[in-house]
Design a protein around this motif. Structure first.
Motif, mmCIF file in Angstrom:
data_model
loop_
_atom_site.group_PDB
_atom_site.id
_atom_site.type_symbol
_atom_site.label_atom_id
_atom_site.label_comp_id
_atom_site.label_asym_id
_atom_site.label_seq_id
_atom_site.Cartn_x
_atom_site.Cartn_y
_atom_site.Cartn_z
ATOM 1 N N VAL A 32 0.851 -1.199 0.000
ATOM 2 C CA VAL A 32 0.000 0.000 0.000
ATOM 3 C C VAL A 32 0.882 1.243 0.000
ATOM 4 O O VAL A 32 0.646 2.197 -0.746
ATOM 5 C CB VAL A 32 -0.948 0.005 1.221
ATOM 6 N N MET A 33 1.914 1.239 0.833
ATOM 7 C CA MET A 33 2.825 2.381 0.903
ATOM 8 C C MET A 33 3.555 2.586 -0.415
ATOM 9 O O MET A 33 3.731 3.711 -0.872
ATOM 10 C CB MET A 33 3.821 2.156 2.046
ATOM 11 N N ASN A 34 3.972 1.503 -1.057
ATOM 12 C CA ASN A 34 4.642 1.617 -2.356
ATOM 13 C C ASN A 34 3.715 2.219 -3.402
ATOM 14 O O ASN A 34 4.125 3.049 -4.214
ATOM 15 C CB ASN A 34 5.159 0.262 -2.811
ATOM 16 N N HIS A 35 2.459 1.809 -3.407
ATOM 17 C CA HIS A 35 1.483 2.365 -4.345
ATOM 18 C C HIS A 35 1.245 3.850 -4.043
ATOM 19 O O HIS A 35 1.186 4.676 -4.956
ATOM 20 C CB HIS A 35 0.172 1.581 -4.255
ATOM 21 N N LEU A 36 1.124 4.179 -2.780
ATOM 22 C CA LEU A 36 0.918 5.572 -2.378
ATOM 23 C C LEU A 36 2.115 6.433 -2.761
ATOM 24 O O LEU A 36 1.957 7.556 -3.236
ATOM 25 C CB LEU A 36 0.668 5.644 -0.871
ATOM 26 N N ARG A 37 3.308 5.895 -2.581
ATOM 27 C CA ARG A 37 4.518 6.636 -2.948
ATOM 28 C C ARG A 37 4.527 6.921 -4.459
ATOM 29 O O ARG A 37 4.838 8.028 -4.891
ATOM 30 C CB ARG A 37 5.755 5.837 -2.546
ATOM 31 N N GLN A 46 4.139 15.618 -1.741
ATOM 32 C CA GLN A 46 4.818 15.021 -0.597
ATOM 33 C C GLN A 46 3.773 14.212 0.140
ATOM 34 O O GLN A 46 2.601 14.563 0.162
ATOM 35 C CB GLN A 46 5.335 16.097 0.345
ATOM 36 N N CYS A 47 4.177 13.136 0.756
ATOM 37 C CA CYS A 47 3.259 12.304 1.519
ATOM 38 C C CYS A 47 3.704 12.336 2.977
ATOM 39 O O CYS A 47 4.831 11.950 3.289
ATOM 40 C CB CYS A 47 3.259 10.892 0.975
ATOM 41 N N ILE A 48 2.841 12.808 3.846
ATOM 42 C CA ILE A 48 3.134 12.905 5.272
ATOM 43 C C ILE A 48 2.184 11.979 6.007
ATOM 44 O O ILE A 48 0.969 12.104 5.881
ATOM 45 C CB ILE A 48 2.988 14.354 5.759
#
Length: 66
Positions: A32-37, A46-48
């Motif tokens: 999920v984090m990889n897709h969001l990145r 930027q993703c916070i």
């Protein structure tokens, strides 16, 4: 907050995205984090992320521990 300000300041904010997940689903957060990145990067955002899950720290470029 994202809908109101993200376009103006170029950021995507997630507050406790894993708060209601059990341990198994928290461990599965990496894809999920990889897709969001990738999403954030493709849009110049930027993703916070605010989280209490210290085990997720290796997934982030920068970590600020309070």
């Amino acid at each position: 907050l994202n809908l109101m300000f993200a376009e103006n300041i170029g950021a995507l904010y997630l507050d406790e995205p894993t708060s209601w997940l059990d341990e198994q689903h928290i461990r599965g957060f990496e894809p999920v984090m990889n897709h969001l990145r990738a999403y954030a990067s493709s849009r110049g955002l930027q993703c916070i992320i605010v989280t209490h899950e210290r085990s997720l720290a290796p997934l982030f470029d920068s970590v600020i521990a309070l």
